[in-house]
Design a protein around this motif. Structure first.
Motif, short mmCIF file in Angstrom:
data_model
loop_
_atom_site.label_atom_id
_atom_site.label_comp_id
_atom_site.label_asym_id
_atom_site.label_seq_id
_atom_site.Cartn_x
_atom_site.Cartn_y
_atom_site.Cartn_z
N ARG A 1 -2.35 12.01 -4.68
CA ARG A 1 -2.85 12.03 -6.04
C ARG A 1 -4.08 11.13 -6.19
N PHE B 1 -4.61 8.68 -8.13
CA PHE B 1 -4.10 7.32 -8.06
C PHE B 1 -2.77 7.39 -7.31
N ALA C 1 0.58 6.59 -4.99
CA ALA C 1 1.65 5.64 -4.75
C ALA C 1 1.78 5.43 -3.24
N SER D 1 -9.72 1.34 -7.34
CA SER D 1 -8.86 0.16 -7.51
C SER D 1 -9.49 -1.07 -6.88
N ASN E 1 0.99 -1.11 -2.16
CA ASN E 1 -0.35 -1.12 -2.73
C ASN E 1 -0.62 -2.47 -3.40
N PRO F 1 -3.92 -3.38 -11.74
CA PRO F 1 -3.26 -2.14 -12.16
C PRO F 1 -4.20 -1.12 -12.79
N ASP F 2 -5.37 -1.57 -13.25
CA ASP F 2 -6.29 -0.67 -13.95
C ASP F 2 -7.45 -0.29 -13.04
N VAL G 1 -1.56 3.46 -7.37
CA VAL G 1 -0.52 3.00 -8.27
C VAL G 1 0.05 1.72 -7.68
N GLU H 1 2.85 -1.42 -7.69
CA GLU H 1 4.18 -1.82 -8.13
C GLU H 1 4.28 -3.32 -8.34
#
Length: 298
Positions: free
Chosen positions: A110, A112, A114, A201, A225, A229-230, A275, A277
């Motif tokens: 994707r 962003f 995971a 990122s 990752n 976060p933004d 993404v 965590e």
């Protein structure tokens, strides 16, 4: 406190990591090729070896044991396999500093991604490729990191974690990517981007160093990752520089900017991020100060 070996801890956020570990009370050994000095004085122990040379690396660490190794110089499966063999029976765990670039050209990931979307066990590796040729390794940076993750997953007989860092920013960072934008805004020179460039990122050097230090003492394994976060696009970065300088960025969007010498190193034709965590600070909390310090260094 533990005994941590940092492979390649003498520049950029590697230096920050070493100082962070020392500040936390760890005993630190720095392993490098011995080609550059450091300012750690008598606070660290030092070993010298080429991390790509399994025999030299094995000889350097013979007689030593570490609670953890943080590998900052693992750019290919050659280095990964050397570490897997040299540190067998000598360490509690290994943390490899990986990169967002492992997600490039991977089908099905994707915009962003995971960490679970790219399993190192599924990728494979090929040590017959010319990984020790700088031109080849530079051109295949993301693939080298992907294969390094796969090689360690396959060969290491100790726990391994892979910290996939976003684009690391700090004032004076050695890649010059932040300076690229600051210099051009100050000079009123063009900054070329893709048409409607995507977000990516980013992470502050201090935060990724702190996270690597934390990982070295954790039980986390596999890929994680590591970034704010933004996401942020080139225009967002330039807006922060504009606010700090009072200058206007000259941004030129092109349909096919590849090869243009003024193309931003952070320009992507579509979103390319991660993404996250773990809890990191948002870009807006640290980027303005980084930019101010970069400008003050002019």
């Amino acid at each position: 406190m533990g005994h941590i070996c940092v492979i390649g801890g003498t520049r950029f956020f590697g230096r920050t990591l070493v100082k962070r570990l020392l500040g936390e009370g760890h005993k630190v050994t720095v392993l490098t090729r011995g080609r550059s000095g450091d300012d750690f004085g008598h606070t660290v122990s030092r070993l010298s070896a080429d991390a790509n040379d399994v025999d030299a690396l094995s000889e350097a660490v013979a007689g030593h044991e570490f609670d953890a190794v943080v590998h900052q110089m693992c750019y290919s499966p050659v280095a990964a396999l050397a570490a897997a063999k040299a540190f067998q029976g000598r360490i509690g765990r290994l943390v490899m500093t990986s990169t967002i670039e492992v997600y490039t050209t991977v089908p099905g990931v994707r915009p962003f991604a995971a960490a679970a979307e790219l399993d190192p066990a599924d990728h494979g590796y090929d040590v017959s490729l010319p990984w020790l040729d700088p031109d080849f390794s530079d051109a295949h940076y993301g693939e080298g990191k992907r294969q390094a993750e796969s090689a360690l997953t396959d060969a290491a007989q100790f726990p391994v974690a892979f910290a996939r860092a976003g684009h690391v920013l700090a004032e004076g960072e050695f890649t010059g990517r932040l300076a690229f934008h600051v210099d051009r805004v100050l000079a009123g020179a063009r900054i070329v981007t893709h048409r409607v460039p995507g977000r990516s990122s980013f992470v502050h050097a201090d935060e990724i160093a702190g996270y690597l230090a934390w990982l070295s003492g954790s039980s986390v394994t596999g890929p994680v990752n590591a970034s704010s976060p933004d996401g942020m696009a080139v225009r967002d970065l330039c807006a922060v520089i504009e606010a700090a300088t009072g200058r206007t960025a000259v941004i030129e969007e092109l349909d096919d900017p590849v090869g243009d010498s003024d193309l931003s190193p952070f320009s992507y034709p579509k979103d390319f991020g991660m993404v996250v965590e773990h809890e990191f600070s948002p870009v807006g909390a640290w980027l303005p100060e980084v930019v101010r310090r970069e400008i003050s260094g002019r």
